[in-house]
Design a protein around this motif. Structure first.
Motif, PDB file in Angstrom:
ATOM      1  N   MET A  55     -58.410  17.393   5.414  1.00 25.20           N
ATOM      2  CA  MET A  55     -59.152  18.582   4.949  1.00 25.20           C
ATOM      3  C   MET A  55     -60.645  18.353   5.152  1.00 25.20           C
ATOM      4  SD  MET A  55     -59.142  20.368   1.156  1.00 25.20           S
ATOM      5  CE  MET A  55     -57.425  20.787   1.245  1.00 25.20           C
ATOM      6  N   SER A  56     -61.323  19.300   5.761  1.00 30.02           N
ATOM      7  CA  SER A  56     -62.754  19.132   6.010  1.00 30.02           C
ATOM      8  C   SER A  56     -63.532  19.265   4.708  1.00 30.02           C
ATOM      9  CB  SER A  56     -63.238  20.202   7.004  1.00 30.02           C
ATOM     10  OG  SER A  56     -63.230  21.474   6.400  1.00 30.02           O
ATOM     11  N   ALA A  57     -64.768  18.748   4.736  1.00 28.98           N
ATOM     12  CA  ALA A  57     -65.598  18.795   3.535  1.00 28.98           C
ATOM     13  C   ALA A  57     -65.816  20.213   3.065  1.00 28.98           C
ATOM     14  CB  ALA A  57     -66.936  18.103   3.806  1.00 28.98           C
ATOM     15  N   ALA A  58     -65.920  21.153   4.008  1.00 30.38           N
ATOM     16  CA  ALA A  58     -66.178  22.548   3.651  1.00 30.38           C
ATOM     17  C   ALA A  58     -65.015  23.162   2.892  1.00 30.38           C
ATOM     18  CB  ALA A  58     -66.470  23.360   4.905  1.00 30.38           C
ATOM     19  N   CYS A  59     -63.800  22.567   3.013  1.00 36.48           N
ATOM     20  CA  CYS A  59     -62.614  23.142   2.388  1.00 36.48           C
ATOM     21  C   CYS A  59     -62.246  22.447   1.088  1.00 36.48           C
ATOM     22  CB  CYS A  59     -61.430  23.076   3.352  1.00 36.48           C
ATOM     23  SG  CYS A  59     -61.748  23.882   4.931  1.00 36.48           S
ATOM     24  N   LYS A  60     -62.978  21.421   0.701  1.00 38.94           N
ATOM     25  CA  LYS A  60     -62.640  20.692  -0.516  1.00 38.94           C
ATOM     26  C   LYS A  60     -62.766  21.583  -1.743  1.00 38.94           C
ATOM     27  CE  LYS A  60     -63.835  15.986   0.939  1.00 38.94           C
ATOM     28  NZ  LYS A  60     -64.757  14.849   0.699  1.00 38.94           N
ATOM     29  N   LYS A  61     -61.762  21.556  -2.599  1.00 39.43           N
ATOM     30  CA  LYS A  61     -61.776  22.341  -3.827  1.00 39.43           C
ATOM     31  C   LYS A  61     -61.174  21.502  -4.947  1.00 39.43           C
ATOM     32  CE  LYS A  61     -62.878  26.636  -2.246  1.00 39.43           C
ATOM     33  NZ  LYS A  61     -63.485  26.198  -0.988  1.00 39.43           N
ATOM     34  N   LEU A  62     -61.789  21.526  -6.107  1.00 39.97           N
ATOM     35  CA  LEU A  62     -61.224  20.860  -7.275  1.00 39.97           C
ATOM     36  C   LEU A  62     -60.293  21.833  -7.987  1.00 39.97           C
ATOM     37  CD1 LEU A  62     -64.212  18.787  -8.694  1.00 39.97           C
ATOM     38  CD2 LEU A  62     -62.032  17.915  -7.858  1.00 39.97           C
ATOM     39  N   ILE A  63     -59.098  22.000  -7.437  1.00 39.09           N
ATOM     40  CA  ILE A  63     -58.092  22.869  -8.022  1.00 39.09           C
ATOM     41  C   ILE A  63     -56.799  22.081  -8.149  1.00 39.09           C
ATOM     42  CG2 ILE A  63     -59.143  24.964  -7.075  1.00 39.09           C
ATOM     43  CD1 ILE A  63     -57.000  24.940  -4.890  1.00 39.09           C
ATOM     44  N   ASN A  64     -55.834  22.652  -8.863  1.00 37.50           N
ATOM     45  CA  ASN A  64     -54.522  22.021  -8.955  1.00 37.50           C
ATOM     46  C   ASN A  64     -53.606  22.518  -7.846  1.00 37.50           C
ATOM     47  OD1 ASN A  64     -55.073  20.428 -11.295  1.00 37.50           O
ATOM     48  ND2 ASN A  64     -54.961  22.288 -12.515  1.00 37.50           N
ATOM     49  N   THR A  65     -53.434  23.837  -7.775  1.00 41.68           N
ATOM     50  CA  THR A  65     -52.655  24.428  -6.690  1.00 41.68           C
ATOM     51  C   THR A  65     -53.335  25.714  -6.249  1.00 41.68           C
ATOM     52  OG1 THR A  65     -51.234  25.824  -8.093  1.00 41.68           O
ATOM     53  CG2 THR A  65     -50.513  23.543  -7.716  1.00 41.68           C
ATOM     54  N   VAL A  66     -53.150  26.049  -4.994  1.00 42.04           N
ATOM     55  CA  VAL A  66     -53.703  27.299  -4.479  1.00 42.04           C
ATOM     56  C   VAL A  66     -53.103  28.479  -5.230  1.00 42.04           C
ATOM     57  CG1 VAL A  66     -53.816  28.801  -2.455  1.00 42.04           C
ATOM     58  CG2 VAL A  66     -54.174  26.335  -2.199  1.00 42.04           C
ATOM     59  N   GLU A  67     -51.804  28.400  -5.526  1.00 41.72           N
ATOM     60  CA  GLU A  67     -51.107  29.530  -6.134  1.00 41.72           C
ATOM     61  C   GLU A  67     -51.592  29.824  -7.555  1.00 41.72           C
ATOM     62  OE1 GLU A  67     -49.072  27.787  -2.845  1.00 41.72           O
ATOM     63  OE2 GLU A  67     -49.663  26.855  -4.765  1.00 41.72           O
ATOM     64  N   GLN A  68     -52.002  28.784  -8.281  1.00 45.57           N
ATOM     65  CA  GLN A  68     -52.357  28.962  -9.689  1.00 45.57           C
ATOM     66  C   GLN A  68     -53.866  28.961  -9.950  1.00 45.57           C
ATOM     67  OE1 GLN A  68     -50.172  29.554 -12.290  1.00 45.57           O
ATOM     68  NE2 GLN A  68     -48.729  29.812 -10.597  1.00 45.57           N
ATOM     69  N   CYS A  69     -54.690  28.833  -8.906  1.00 41.72           N
ATOM     70  CA  CYS A  69     -56.128  28.649  -9.147  1.00 41.72           C
ATOM     71  C   CYS A  69     -56.775  29.834  -9.853  1.00 41.72           C
ATOM     72  CB  CYS A  69     -56.851  28.298  -7.844  1.00 41.72           C
ATOM     73  SG  CYS A  69     -56.899  29.606  -6.606  1.00 41.72           S
ATOM     74  N   VAL A  70     -56.362  31.062  -9.530  1.00 38.50           N
ATOM     75  CA  VAL A  70     -56.961  32.233 -10.193  1.00 38.50           C
ATOM     76  C   VAL A  70     -56.581  32.264 -11.667  1.00 38.50           C
ATOM     77  CG1 VAL A  70     -56.949  34.752 -10.298  1.00 38.50           C
ATOM     78  CG2 VAL A  70     -57.122  33.599  -8.094  1.00 38.50           C
ATOM     79  N   ASP A  71     -55.290  32.046 -11.964  1.00 33.03           N
ATOM     80  CA  ASP A  71     -54.838  32.079 -13.360  1.00 33.03           C
ATOM     81  C   ASP A  71     -55.501  30.976 -14.181  1.00 33.03           C
ATOM     82  OD1 ASP A  71     -52.485  34.135 -13.164  1.00 33.03           O
ATOM     83  OD2 ASP A  71     -52.220  32.772 -11.476  1.00 33.03           O
ATOM     84  N   GLU A  72     -55.596  29.781 -13.617  1.00 32.02           N
ATOM     85  CA  GLU A  72     -56.187  28.678 -14.364  1.00 32.02           C
ATOM     86  C   GLU A  72     -57.692  28.857 -14.536  1.00 32.02           C
ATOM     87  OE1 GLU A  72     -54.833  25.202 -12.285  1.00 32.02           O
ATOM     88  OE2 GLU A  72     -52.852  25.288 -13.236  1.00 32.02           O
ATOM     89  N   ASN A  73     -58.328  29.519 -13.592  1.00 31.43           N
ATOM     90  CA  ASN A  73     -59.735  29.871 -13.741  1.00 31.43           C
ATOM     91  C   ASN A  73     -59.930  30.778 -14.953  1.00 31.43           C
ATOM     92  OD1 ASN A  73     -62.421  31.127 -13.153  1.00 31.43           O
ATOM     93  ND2 ASN A  73     -61.153  32.788 -12.389  1.00 31.43           N
ATOM     94  N   LEU A  74     -59.072  31.783 -15.093  1.00 31.35           N
ATOM     95  CA  LEU A  74     -59.178  32.698 -16.232  1.00 31.35           C
ATOM     96  C   LEU A  74     -58.834  32.001 -17.541  1.00 31.35           C
ATOM     97  CD1 LEU A  74     -57.558  35.882 -14.640  1.00 31.35           C
ATOM     98  CD2 LEU A  74     -59.983  35.413 -14.975  1.00 31.35           C
ATOM     99  N   GLU A  75     -57.861  31.105 -17.503  1.00 30.36           N
ATOM    100  CA  GLU A  75     -57.511  30.348 -18.705  1.00 30.36           C
ATOM    101  C   GLU A  75     -58.676  29.480 -19.156  1.00 30.36           C
ATOM    102  OE1 GLU A  75     -53.988  28.236 -17.590  1.00 30.36           O
ATOM    103  OE2 GLU A  75     -52.795  30.071 -17.371  1.00 30.36           O
TER     104      GLU A  75
END
Length: 592
Positions: free
Chosen positions: A1-21
């Motif tokens: 994964m390139s540096a530009a794509c690095k994200k501190l998330i758990n899963t792509v599928e749950q990132c929006v829900d966990e952001n709101l939580e």
């Protein structure tokens, strides 16, 4: 994964829900609807709403945080609906949000959305269903204030950008005042027609799980980019903050563009400087300064100014500037209280509603309190003063020349700026030195000179090095008050070292600039009793140089290098090497 794509998330599928939580965990005055991406105030519900106030609901794609849920709170939105990253929320979630903020006796619901096709369709569909199926009084305001478009050809229309937040705030204040749905809609549409936004991007963003949304060269920037990475109106070479701000505001106010915002002398505006995600606060404040100064030079009254992270495009490095024409009603609404977590609260002077760029506080106001008359310092003859001038000049020149070498050493343990810091301080001294026949520094009074060098270290070097050198020279000056001799200079060196140890925390052997200074002090003190002053100083310089090189084998126990693994420290400490550089320069100047 390139540096530009690095994200501190758990899963792509749950990132929006966990952001709101995470948002509601930090702000327990907000709550999530079960199973939905809908954030609602905890002070609303079937048994609470109905006090005759209009409920406000907004939303859109995620990835724009803190928008939209960050503006839910008393004085602003009642609820916000989130879609997937950069995707409009589905109608069933929007309809659930409308139900959550509606109750018998309520004054209706206003939907505030940005002018994107998906939002217009999904929020519009939900509004119609709420009217027909629920009997709810619903209206919708669509915000499209983008000033990037230059063509009059038919398009999807002006995009809704950061100006939408002004509408959230204005409508929230009017709702709290008890205004009717019709009254709020009228003011909101009028305000939306009197504002404009222009964006500027330096880098792309990357959707979680995907690569960069577009490519832009390191020396380029793009004007008029959309918050989802939509193409801008032109791509240019990277320019200064001042030039970038002028380019943006000139484009925004250019009457030849069909989407321009007319701004003329005497107009009253609110100005919002927004971070698109990856721009530092340092850069934002510079942009704010330039924007306000430019507007004020053109005779525009900037009555309110905001600067921060308000609506983003994930990690995109870039900014947007929004201008809103103000009247008394709109300014009152912007100033109305709100506890929505993301709304900014600029600090105004106590007891005033007027925002004016403050003038600088005169330094005379504080100098009288801190300036004291010190004892009269011992002076030296013109020949010795000439020697000190030569020492300062050569030492400064050598430090400037050593900039790259010292920076390279510093990259091993720090941020690679030791050489630049030393060169900056040296250049400041060289600039203020004057000529040998008419020096600007007090070279004939070593005590005063030491204090002058202490101030120069503070003012031009900065950082921990500047602080340490300032302490060193301040303490050294005390030893030169009543007499100036080789012994006095040696005592001054000792005093400076003791003060650096007291406040800096380092000791000899800790792999810092203190090591060569301490070695030089010891060697000088011993040699003065049996050698000529010049020879004694030569031995001190040689001791300093040897000690500086030996720091390569020492374990770092102070300074930034102490946080770095010993395996990575193979070369001498840059601060120690800098001491050796200026010590050697002083010796050469004295010897010549």
């Amino acid at each position: 994964m390139s540096a530009a794509c690095k994200k501190l998330i758990n899963t792509v599928e749950q990132c929006v829900d966990e952001n709101l939580e995470g948002l509601v965990a930090v702000n327990p005055g907000l709550q999530l609807l079960e199973g939905l991406r809908v954030v609602v105030r905890t002070d609303v519900g079937p048994n609470v709403v109905g006090a005759g106030k209009v409920s406000l609901l907004s939303g859109g794609g995620s990835g724009h945080e803190p928008a939209h849920a960050g503006y839910v709170g008393p004085g602003m939105l009642t609820a916000a609906v989130a879609g997937s990253v950069f995707a409009s929320p589905p109608p069933y979630s929007i309809l659930a949000g409308i139900k959550a903020v509606s109750a018998p006796g309520s004054a209706g619901v206003l939907l505030i959305i940005k002018n994107y096709t998906g939002d217009r369709l999904n929020f519009g569909m939900s509004a119609e269903r709420a009217k027909t199926q629920l009997g709810v009084k619903v209206e919708m305001v669509v915000v499209g204030e983008d000033c990037a478009l230059t063509s009059s050809d038919k398009t999807a229309g002006r995009r809704g950008l950061c100006g939408t937040l002004f509408i959230h705030k204005i409508c929230g204040a009017l709702s709290d005042e008890g205004k009717s749905l019709e009254e709020i809609v009228t003011v909101a549409k009028d305000a939306a027609s009197k504002m404009g936004t222009i964006g500027l991007s330096l880098t792309p963003c990357s959707i979680p799980g995907s690569g960069p949304s577009f490519h832009i060269a390191d020396d380029e920037m793009e004007l008029g980019l959309g918050v989802h990475g939509e193409a801008g109106v032109k791509r240019t070479k990277l320019v200064s903050a001042k030039e970038a701000v002028k380019m943006m505001i000139d484009h925004m106010t250019n009457s030849s563009n069909c989407t321009h915002l007319p701004v003329k002398e005497g107009d009253r505006v609110a100005c919002m400087i927004n971070n698109l995600g990856g721009t530092s606060m340092l850069e934002l404040n510079i942009i704010a300064k330039e924007a306000i100064e430019l507007l004020e030079r053109r005779g525009v009254l900037v009555e309110r100014a905001y600067c921060g992270t308000y609506i983003t495009s994930l990690e995109m490095a870039g900014i947007s500037i929004t201008l809103l024409h103000l009247d008394d009603t709109l300014r009152r609404c912007l100033d109305a209280p709100t506890t929505a977590p993301a709304w900014p609260h600029p600090l105004l002077p106590p007891g005033t509603l007027t925002r004016q760029t403050p003038v600088r506080m005169p330094r005379e106001n504080i100098q009288a309190q801190v300036t004291k008359t010190g004892p009269k310092m011992a002076t030296i003859g013109s020949a010795e003063a000439s020697l000190i001038f030569d020492c300062l000049k050569l030492a400064g020149e050598r430090l400037v020349a050593a900039e790259s070498q010292l920076n390279e050493l510093d990259r091993e343990s720090g941020d690679g700026d030791c050489g630049s810091t030393m060169a900056r301080g040296a250049q400041g001294i060289l600039t203020s030195l004057g000529s040998k026949d008419s020096p600007n520094l007090p070279v004939s009074c070593p005590g005063d000179l030491a204090l002058t060098l202490a101030s120069a270290a503070e003012d031009t070097m900065g950082g921990s090095s500047g602080g340490l050198y300032s302490l060193f020279f301040t303490a050294a000056s005390a030893s030169l008050q009543t007499k100036v001799s080789p012994d006095a200079y040696c005592e001054a060196l000792k005093a400076g070292i003791q003060t650096m140890m007291k406040y800096g925390g380092a000791e000899p052997g800790d792999r810092t600039m203190l090591d060569p200074l301490h070695s030089a002090s010891q060697a000088w003190s011993v040699a003065l009793s049996s050698h000529t002053p010049l020879e004694a100083f030569r031995l001190a310089v040689e001791a300093a140089e040897k000690s500086a090189e030996e720091t390569a084998k020492m374990k770092a126990q102070a300074g930034r290098a102490s946080y770095v693994s010993a395996d990575h420290l193979k070369n001498p400490d840059p601060g120690a090497r800098a001491v050796a550089v200026w010590f050697r320069a002083v010796l050469e100047a004295l010897s010549s």
